[in-house]
Design a protein around this motif. Structure first.
Motif, PDB file in Angstrom:
ATOM      1  N   ASP A   2       0.829  -1.209   0.000  1.00  0.00           N
ATOM      2  CA  ASP A   2       0.000   0.000   0.000  1.00  0.00           C
ATOM      3  C   ASP A   2       0.861   1.257   0.000  1.00  0.00           C
ATOM      4  N   THR A   3       0.286   2.324  -0.548  1.00  0.00           N
ATOM      5  CA  THR A   3       0.986   3.608  -0.585  1.00  0.00           C
ATOM      6  C   THR A   3       0.016   4.748  -0.306  1.00  0.00           C
ATOM      7  N   CYS A   4       0.579   5.874   0.024  1.00  0.00           N
ATOM      8  CA  CYS A   4      -0.203   7.105   0.147  1.00  0.00           C
ATOM      9  C   CYS A   4       0.659   8.268  -0.308  1.00  0.00           C
ATOM     10  N   PRO A   5       0.324   8.908  -1.448  1.00  0.00           N
ATOM     11  CA  PRO A   5       1.065  10.091  -1.872  1.00  0.00           C
ATOM     12  C   PRO A   5       0.723  11.251  -0.945  1.00  0.00           C
ATOM     13  N   LEU A   6       1.713  12.069  -0.631  1.00  0.00           N
ATOM     14  CA  LEU A   6       1.531  13.128   0.371  1.00  0.00           C
ATOM     15  C   LEU A   6       2.000  14.470  -0.176  1.00  0.00           C
ATOM     16  N   GLU A   7       1.022  15.310  -0.498  1.00  0.00           N
ATOM     17  CA  GLU A   7       1.324  16.698  -0.857  1.00  0.00           C
ATOM     18  C   GLU A   7       0.994  17.649   0.278  1.00  0.00           C
ATOM     19  N   GLY A   8       0.305  17.140   1.286  1.00  0.00           N
ATOM     20  CA  GLY A   8      -0.062  17.972   2.426  1.00  0.00           C
ATOM     21  C   GLY A   8       1.146  18.182   3.324  1.00  0.00           C
ATOM     22  N   MET A   9       2.017  19.079   2.880  1.00  0.00           N
ATOM     23  CA  MET A   9       3.267  19.320   3.597  1.00  0.00           C
ATOM     24  C   MET A   9       3.730  20.734   3.299  1.00  0.00           C
ATOM     25  N   ASP A  10       4.740  21.148   4.013  1.00  0.00           N
ATOM     26  CA  ASP A  10       5.406  22.418   3.738  1.00  0.00           C
ATOM     27  C   ASP A  10       6.727  22.080   3.053  1.00  0.00           C
ATOM     28  N   PRO A  11       6.795  22.144   1.716  1.00  0.00           N
ATOM     29  CA  PRO A  11       8.014  21.739   1.010  1.00  0.00           C
ATOM     30  C   PRO A  11       9.258  22.490   1.468  1.00  0.00           C
ATOM     31  N   ALA A  12       9.126  23.796   1.725  1.00  0.00           N
ATOM     32  CA  ALA A  12      10.289  24.572   2.168  1.00  0.00           C
ATOM     33  C   ALA A  12      10.786  24.078   3.524  1.00  0.00           C
ATOM     34  N   ALA A  13       9.843  23.712   4.406  1.00  0.00           N
ATOM     35  CA  ALA A  13      10.229  23.185   5.720  1.00  0.00           C
ATOM     36  C   ALA A  13      10.894  21.817   5.570  1.00  0.00           C
ATOM     37  N   TYR A  14      10.401  21.008   4.644  1.00  0.00           N
ATOM     38  CA  TYR A  14      11.052  19.727   4.359  1.00  0.00           C
ATOM     39  C   TYR A  14      12.494  19.969   3.910  1.00  0.00           C
ATOM     40  N   ASP A  15      12.662  20.947   3.013  1.00  0.00           N
ATOM     41  CA  ASP A  15      14.002  21.249   2.513  1.00  0.00           C
ATOM     42  C   ASP A  15      14.937  21.621   3.655  1.00  0.00           C
ATOM     43  N   GLU A  16      14.403  22.373   4.599  1.00  0.00           N
ATOM     44  CA  GLU A  16      15.227  22.793   5.739  1.00  0.00           C
ATOM     45  C   GLU A  16      15.596  21.589   6.612  1.00  0.00           C
ATOM     46  N   VAL A  17      14.606  20.763   6.930  1.00  0.00           N
ATOM     47  CA  VAL A  17      14.850  19.597   7.781  1.00  0.00           C
ATOM     48  C   VAL A  17      15.834  18.631   7.123  1.00  0.00           C
ATOM     49  N   LEU A  18      15.706  18.474   5.803  1.00  0.00           N
ATOM     50  CA  LEU A  18      16.529  17.509   5.075  1.00  0.00           C
ATOM     51  C   LEU A  18      17.849  18.089   4.579  1.00  0.00           C
ATOM     52  N   GLY A  19      18.092  19.371   4.893  1.00  0.00           N
ATOM     53  CA  GLY A  19      19.356  19.993   4.520  1.00  0.00           C
ATOM     54  C   GLY A  19      19.554  20.127   3.024  1.00  0.00           C
ATOM     55  N   LEU A  20      18.479  20.458   2.300  1.00  0.00           N
ATOM     56  CA  LEU A  20      18.553  20.531   0.840  1.00  0.00           C
ATOM     57  C   LEU A  20      18.985  21.897   0.315  1.00  0.00           C
ATOM     58  N   SER A  21      19.064  22.881   1.186  1.00  0.00           N
ATOM     59  CA  SER A  21      19.467  24.214   0.741  1.00  0.00           C
ATOM     60  C   SER A  21      20.836  24.169   0.073  1.00  0.00           C
ATOM     61  N   GLY A  22      20.907  24.698  -1.136  1.00  0.00           N
ATOM     62  CA  GLY A  22      22.164  24.738  -1.866  1.00  0.00           C
ATOM     63  C   GLY A  22      22.543  23.430  -2.544  1.00  0.00           C
ATOM     64  N   SER A  23      21.680  22.411  -2.441  1.00  0.00           N
ATOM     65  CA  SER A  23      21.997  21.105  -3.025  1.00  0.00           C
ATOM     66  C   SER A  23      21.621  21.004  -4.494  1.00  0.00           C
ATOM     67  N   GLY A  24      20.784  21.941  -4.951  1.00  0.00           N
ATOM     68  CA  GLY A  24      20.281  21.849  -6.317  1.00  0.00           C
ATOM     69  C   GLY A  24      19.020  21.022  -6.423  1.00  0.00           C
ATOM     70  N   TYR A  25      18.503  20.563  -5.272  1.00  0.00           N
ATOM     71  CA  TYR A  25      17.271  19.776  -5.245  1.00  0.00           C
ATOM     72  C   TYR A  25      16.290  20.416  -4.267  1.00  0.00           C
ATOM     73  N   ALA A  26      14.990  20.208  -4.522  1.00  0.00           N
ATOM     74  CA  ALA A  26      13.949  20.716  -3.626  1.00  0.00           C
ATOM     75  C   ALA A  26      12.827  19.690  -3.548  1.00  0.00           C
ATOM     76  N   THR A  27      12.171  19.656  -2.410  1.00  0.00           N
ATOM     77  CA  THR A  27      11.086  18.700  -2.189  1.00  0.00           C
ATOM     78  C   THR A  27       9.909  18.981  -3.108  1.00  0.00           C
ATOM     79  N   SER A  28       9.378  17.919  -3.708  1.00  0.00           N
ATOM     80  CA  SER A  28       8.177  18.035  -4.540  1.00  0.00           C
ATOM     81  C   SER A  28       6.980  17.335  -3.906  1.00  0.00           C
ATOM     82  N   VAL A  29       7.179  16.111  -3.431  1.00  0.00           N
ATOM     83  CA  VAL A  29       6.080  15.308  -2.902  1.00  0.00           C
ATOM     84  C   VAL A  29       6.709  14.179  -2.086  1.00  0.00           C
TER      85      VAL A  29
END
Length: 213
Positions: free
Chosen positions: A156-183
């Motif tokens: 089973d799966t559940c796609p999740l767009e109910g999020m704050d992508p910018a906050a995900y980027d911060e938590v995951l340390g994506l700033s400056g990586s050239g990648y950003a959270t989509s889903v």
């Protein structure tokens, strides 16, 4: 290969799981297959403008849940994948793909010069924002392949767009990586008391959404 009937059975099986069984985990073998499904996902020109982050750390998943309106799938599912997308498509990205393609096809990279020019020209005609949006659309192709592949395996799966992508980027340390959270997408096995598991699918009549011309 799946029979047509088996394929439809898998598609009927799939739904956006709201409650996962916390005691059931996806086997390492099945998860390896799902990672291969991500690896084999289609993308425009084959550019693969993405990176898939499998979040294994429970503490990290708990933190991401606070950036996802408290959705319990984030922490309850066996696995969680964050789909991140290249924020641009540069000539360096194109060259990286050309090198990979040349290796896969056992040919000189110079022989791909014409193809490289087509891709680079197509990307250069867009703004940075448009290139990012183009990349995001490719990422959703990977999401779809992941979900259907899971359904074929009875996962089973559940796609999740109910999020704050910018906050995900911060938590995951994506700033400056050239990648950003989509889903994101949670994967595992439905709980026996997820009431949505038995809810009928609501779909418009086929003749209203498919038109032959």
């Amino acid at each position: 290969m799946l029979t047509p009937a088996k394929l439809l059975e898998c598609l009927q099986f799939r739904y956006a799981t709201k409650k996962f069984d916390t005691e059931r985990k996806i086997s390492s073998h099945d998860w390896a297959v799902l990672e291969q499904a991500l690896l084999l996902a289609p993308s425009s020109f084959g550019l693969q403008p993405w990176k898939f982050l499998v979040i294994d750390d429970p503490a990290l998943r708990a933190e991401l849940a606070t950036k996802s309106w408290g959705q319990t799938q984030i922490t309850e599912a066996s696995h969680l994948v964050v789909f991140t997308t290249r924020t641009d498509m540069t000539e360096a990205d194109v060259d990286r793909y050309m090198a990979s393609l040349a290796t896969a096809q056992d040919r000189p990279v110079d022989s791909l010069g014409g193809y490289r020019s087509v891709i680079a020209g197509y990307a250069a005609a867009m703004t940075t924002e448009a290139r990012h949006a183009w990349n995001v659309r490719q990422t959703y192709l990977a999401l779809g392949q992941f979900m259907i592949s899971a359904a074929v395996l009875g996962i089973d799966t559940c796609p999740l767009e109910g999020m704050d992508p910018a906050a995900y980027d911060e938590v995951l340390g994506l700033s400056g990586s050239g990648y950003a959270t989509s889903v994101a997408c949670a994967a595992g096995y439905r709980s026996t008391d997820d009431k949505y598991a038995s809810s009928p699918k609501s779909r418009f009549p086929l003749e209203e959404i498919i038109e032959h011309r």
